[in-house]
Design a protein around this motif. Structure first.
Motif, PDB file in Angstrom:
ATOM      1  N   LEU A 135      11.113  49.336   3.556  1.00 39.89           N
ATOM      2  CA  LEU A 135      12.598  50.143   2.210  1.00 39.89           C
ATOM      3  C   LEU A 135      11.988  51.072   1.284  1.00 39.89           C
ATOM      4  CD1 LEU A 135      13.063  46.463   0.950  1.00 39.89           C
ATOM      5  CD2 LEU A 135      15.113  48.123   2.668  1.00 39.89           C
ATOM      6  N   LEU A 136      10.473  51.494   1.087  1.00 41.78           N
ATOM      7  CA  LEU A 136      10.433  52.377   0.213  1.00 41.78           C
ATOM      8  C   LEU A 136       9.576  53.210   0.864  1.00 41.78           C
ATOM      9  CD1 LEU A 136       7.133  50.077  -1.505  1.00 41.78           C
ATOM     10  CD2 LEU A 136       9.504  51.442  -2.802  1.00 41.78           C
ATOM     11  N   SER A 137       9.997  53.519   2.160  1.00 39.80           N
ATOM     12  CA  SER A 137       9.846  54.648   2.955  1.00 39.80           C
ATOM     13  C   SER A 137       8.117  55.882   2.341  1.00 39.80           C
ATOM     14  CB  SER A 137      10.809  55.733   2.758  1.00 39.80           C
ATOM     15  OG  SER A 137      11.932  55.838   3.226  1.00 39.80           O
ATOM     16  N   ALA A 138       7.657  54.131   2.392  1.00 37.88           N
ATOM     17  CA  ALA A 138       6.450  55.125   2.030  1.00 37.88           C
ATOM     18  C   ALA A 138       4.582  54.638   3.524  1.00 37.88           C
ATOM     19  CB  ALA A 138       5.652  53.717   0.489  1.00 37.88           C
ATOM     20  N   PRO A 139       3.921  55.518   3.454  1.00 39.10           N
ATOM     21  CA  PRO A 139       2.805  55.621   4.144  1.00 39.10           C
ATOM     22  C   PRO A 139       1.671  54.206   3.834  1.00 39.10           C
ATOM     23  CG  PRO A 139       2.757  56.979   2.501  1.00 39.10           C
ATOM     24  CD  PRO A 139       3.778  56.509   2.533  1.00 39.10           C
ATOM     25  N   VAL A 140       1.457  53.770   4.936  1.00 40.31           N
ATOM     26  CA  VAL A 140       0.624  52.360   4.646  1.00 40.31           C
ATOM     27  C   VAL A 140      -1.112  52.641   4.995  1.00 40.31           C
ATOM     28  CG1 VAL A 140      -0.132  50.171   5.894  1.00 40.31           C
ATOM     29  CG2 VAL A 140       2.145  50.729   5.748  1.00 40.31           C
ATOM     30  N   LEU A 141      -2.204  52.532   4.230  1.00 40.89           N
ATOM     31  CA  LEU A 141      -2.644  52.234   4.577  1.00 40.89           C
ATOM     32  C   LEU A 141      -3.840  51.355   5.625  1.00 40.89           C
ATOM     33  CD1 LEU A 141      -5.813  54.267   4.074  1.00 40.89           C
ATOM     34  CD2 LEU A 141      -6.265  52.872   1.654  1.00 40.89           C
ATOM     35  N   VAL A 142      -4.126  51.024   6.312  1.00 40.38           N
ATOM     36  CA  VAL A 142      -4.883  49.848   7.030  1.00 40.38           C
ATOM     37  C   VAL A 142      -7.187  50.059   6.604  1.00 40.38           C
ATOM     38  CG1 VAL A 142      -5.431  48.714   9.212  1.00 40.38           C
ATOM     39  CG2 VAL A 142      -2.536  50.035   8.650  1.00 40.38           C
ATOM     40  N   VAL A 143      -6.841  48.716   5.940  1.00 44.01           N
ATOM     41  CA  VAL A 143      -8.370  49.052   5.827  1.00 44.01           C
ATOM     42  C   VAL A 143      -8.618  47.607   6.926  1.00 44.01           C
ATOM     43  CG1 VAL A 143     -10.148  47.746   3.861  1.00 44.01           C
ATOM     44  CG2 VAL A 143      -7.768  48.616   3.217  1.00 44.01           C
ATOM     45  N   ALA A 169      -1.317  55.607   7.356  1.00 44.15           N
ATOM     46  CA  ALA A 169      -1.836  57.449   6.726  1.00 44.15           C
ATOM     47  C   ALA A 169      -3.049  57.513   6.638  1.00 44.15           C
ATOM     48  CB  ALA A 169      -2.094  56.439   4.546  1.00 44.15           C
ATOM     49  N   GLY A 170      -3.272  55.929   7.386  1.00 45.59           N
ATOM     50  CA  GLY A 170      -5.326  56.167   7.850  1.00 45.59           C
ATOM     51  C   GLY A 170      -6.462  54.898   7.690  1.00 45.59           C
ATOM     52  N   VAL A 171      -7.419  55.021   8.311  1.00 44.38           N
ATOM     53  CA  VAL A 171      -8.239  53.563   8.249  1.00 44.38           C
ATOM     54  C   VAL A 171      -8.891  53.946   7.437  1.00 44.38           C
ATOM     55  CG1 VAL A 171      -8.987  52.249   9.628  1.00 44.38           C
ATOM     56  CG2 VAL A 171      -7.330  52.646  10.283  1.00 44.38           C
ATOM     57  N   VAL A 172      -9.503  52.490   6.351  1.00 42.54           N
ATOM     58  CA  VAL A 172     -10.397  52.616   5.955  1.00 42.54           C
ATOM     59  C   VAL A 172     -11.392  51.634   6.646  1.00 42.54           C
ATOM     60  CG1 VAL A 172     -12.337  52.505   3.311  1.00 42.54           C
ATOM     61  CG2 VAL A 172     -10.213  53.771   4.017  1.00 42.54           C
ATOM     62  N   PRO A 198      -6.337  58.992  11.118  1.00 40.20           N
ATOM     63  CA  PRO A 198      -7.615  59.468  11.097  1.00 40.20           C
ATOM     64  C   PRO A 198      -8.659  58.166   9.675  1.00 40.20           C
ATOM     65  CG  PRO A 198      -6.070  60.730   8.928  1.00 40.20           C
ATOM     66  CD  PRO A 198      -5.400  59.578  10.633  1.00 40.20           C
ATOM     67  N   LEU A 199      -9.915  58.191  10.131  1.00 42.01           N
ATOM     68  CA  LEU A 199     -10.916  57.634   8.952  1.00 42.01           C
ATOM     69  C   LEU A 199     -10.339  58.293   7.732  1.00 42.01           C
ATOM     70  CD1 LEU A 199     -12.150  54.524   9.471  1.00 42.01           C
ATOM     71  CD2 LEU A 199     -14.194  55.883   9.824  1.00 42.01           C
ATOM     72  N   LEU A 200     -10.462  57.727   7.317  1.00 41.27           N
ATOM     73  CA  LEU A 200     -10.277  57.809   5.563  1.00 41.27           C
ATOM     74  C   LEU A 200     -11.527  57.311   4.263  1.00 41.27           C
ATOM     75  CD1 LEU A 200      -6.906  57.712   5.038  1.00 41.27           C
ATOM     76  CD2 LEU A 200      -8.228  60.057   5.556  1.00 41.27           C
ATOM     77  N   GLY A 201     -12.291  56.598   5.148  1.00 38.84           N
ATOM     78  CA  GLY A 201     -13.611  56.129   4.184  1.00 38.84           C
ATOM     79  C   GLY A 201     -13.910  55.023   4.793  1.00 38.84           C
ATOM     80  N   PRO A 225     -11.073  63.275   0.976  1.00 37.36           N
ATOM     81  CA  PRO A 225     -10.028  63.954   0.750  1.00 37.36           C
ATOM     82  C   PRO A 225      -8.501  63.686   0.554  1.00 37.36           C
ATOM     83  CG  PRO A 225     -11.295  65.049   1.262  1.00 37.36           C
ATOM     84  CD  PRO A 225     -11.812  64.608   2.104  1.00 37.36           C
ATOM     85  N   GLY A 226      -8.062  63.087   1.946  1.00 41.45           N
ATOM     86  CA  GLY A 226      -6.857  62.716   1.269  1.00 41.45           C
ATOM     87  C   GLY A 226      -6.396  61.655   1.135  1.00 41.45           C
ATOM     88  N   LEU A 227      -7.704  60.594   0.335  1.00 41.01           N
ATOM     89  CA  LEU A 227      -7.457  59.973  -0.456  1.00 41.01           C
ATOM     90  C   LEU A 227      -8.410  59.662  -2.138  1.00 41.01           C
ATOM     91  CD1 LEU A 227      -8.737  56.445   1.457  1.00 41.01           C
ATOM     92  CD2 LEU A 227      -5.999  57.062   0.802  1.00 41.01           C
ATOM     93  N   GLY A 228      -8.237  61.408  -2.265  1.00 45.30           N
ATOM     94  CA  GLY A 228      -8.863  61.846  -3.301  1.00 45.30           C
ATOM     95  C   GLY A 228     -10.343  62.005  -3.389  1.00 45.30           C
TER      96      GLY A 228
END
Length: 241
Positions: A135-143, A169-172, A198-201, A225-228
Motif C-alpha cells: 500500500l505504501l510502495s515502500a522498500p523493505v529492509l530485511v534483518v 532495500a537490502g539485508v542487515v 546488497p548486504l547493508l550492514g 552508505p545506502g542506510l546513511g
C-alpha cells in the motif's frame, strides 16, 4: 541513504536484532540532520505502561525520533492471535499505511518496524506487513541472523517480496558475534546472492546494551552508505574472512 521517505523493516524471525537495527538506522539519519519517526504497528508481549520497541528506538537513537504505536497486546504472540485472545481490535494494513503517510508528511524518514517476519498475520484474514508495504510502495529492509540457517530464511523472505512486487532495500545482519565461526564468515559472502539484494550492514552483538551516546556515535559505522552510514561490505568481508 535510501531516498524513500518510508522504509519498512522486517526480520527473518524474532529476536534477531530488528529493533536495534531500526534504532541504528534512525540514529544515522538523525546524525545526518534528518527528522525521523518510528512506527510500530503492533506491539505484543508488553503490558500497558511498559516501554515497547518504539520507545527503545527513541532511547537508543535520541529523543528527536517520534515514536508511534498503533496497537498493543499483552501476550507475546503473533499480532493477529494476540489481538483475538485479548479481545482487542487488530491493526489493519490500511491503518499502517495511513499512519506512515501522515508521519511522512512531517518527517524526512519514517521507519515501520514489523513484528517477527514478513508474513506474520496481523488479523484473522491473514493480512501481513507485506500488505502494508505494498500500500505504501515502500522498500523493505530485511534483518537477518548471522549464523547457520540464515541463508534459507533470507532467500524465502526475498522470494516472498518478489512474488508481491515489493522492492528489497537490502539485508542487515542484526547481531554480528564477537567471535564469528565458519558459518557466519561464509554467510557474509553468500547473503547478497540468496537475497538478490546488497548486504547493508552488520550490527555488533550487544549493541543494544551500549549507553545511548555511544550507540548514536557508532551506529553509522555499522551501516552501509545506502542506510546513511560508512560501513563497507567488501572491507568487512576481508576482515572477517
Amino acid at each position: 541513504m535510501t531516498r524513500s521517505k518510508v522504509l519498512v523493516v522486517t526480520g527473518t524471525g524474532t529476536e534477531i536484532g530488528k529493533t536495534v537495527t531500526t534504532a541504528a538506522v534512525a540514529a544515522a539519519a538523525v546524525r545526518a540532520g534528518r527528522s525521523v519517526a518510528v512506527l510500530k504497528p503492533a506491539q505484543t508481549g508488553v503490558a500497558p505502561g511498559e516501554p515497547g520497541d518504539a520507545d527503545e528506538v527513541v532511547r537508543l537513537a535520541g529523543g528527536a525520533v517520534t515514536p508511534v504505536e498503533l496497537g498493543r497486546y499483552p501476550e507475546p504472540l503473533a499480532p493477529g492471535t494476540a489481538a483475538r485472545r485479548a479481545g482487542l481490535a487488530p491493526v489493519r494494513p490500511g491503518q499502517i499505511a495511513e499512519a506512515a503517510e501522515k508521519l511522512a508528511a512531517s518527517h524526512d524518514l519514517v521507519l515501520v518496524e514489523g513484528a517477527g517476519g514478513l508474513l506474520v498475520h496481523f488479523d484473522a484474514e491473514g493480512a501481513t506487513l507485506a500488505d502494508a508495504a505494498r500500500l505504501l510502495s515502500a522498500p523493505v529492509l530485511v534483518v537477518a541472523r548471522a549464523g547457520l540457517g540464515t541463508l534459507n530464511s533470507v532467500q524465502l523472505t526475498a522470494e516472498a517480496l518478489r512474488a508481491r512486487g515489493l522492492a528489497q532495500a537490502g539485508v542487515v545482519i542484526g547481531s554480528w558475534p564477537r567471535r564469528p565461526g565458519l558459518a557466519e564468515r561464509c554467510n557474509v559472502g553468500d547473503l547478497p546472492g540468496v537475497a538478490g539484494a546488497p548486504l547493508l550492514g552488520a550490527v555488533p552483538e550487544g549493541a543494544g546494551g551500549l549507553d545511548a551516546q555511544a550507540f548514536r556515535t557508532r551506529a553509522a559505522q555499522w551501516l552501509a552508505p545506502g542506510l546513511g552510514g560508512s560501513w563497507d561490505a567488501a572491507e568487512f568481508a576481508r576482515q572477517e574472512g
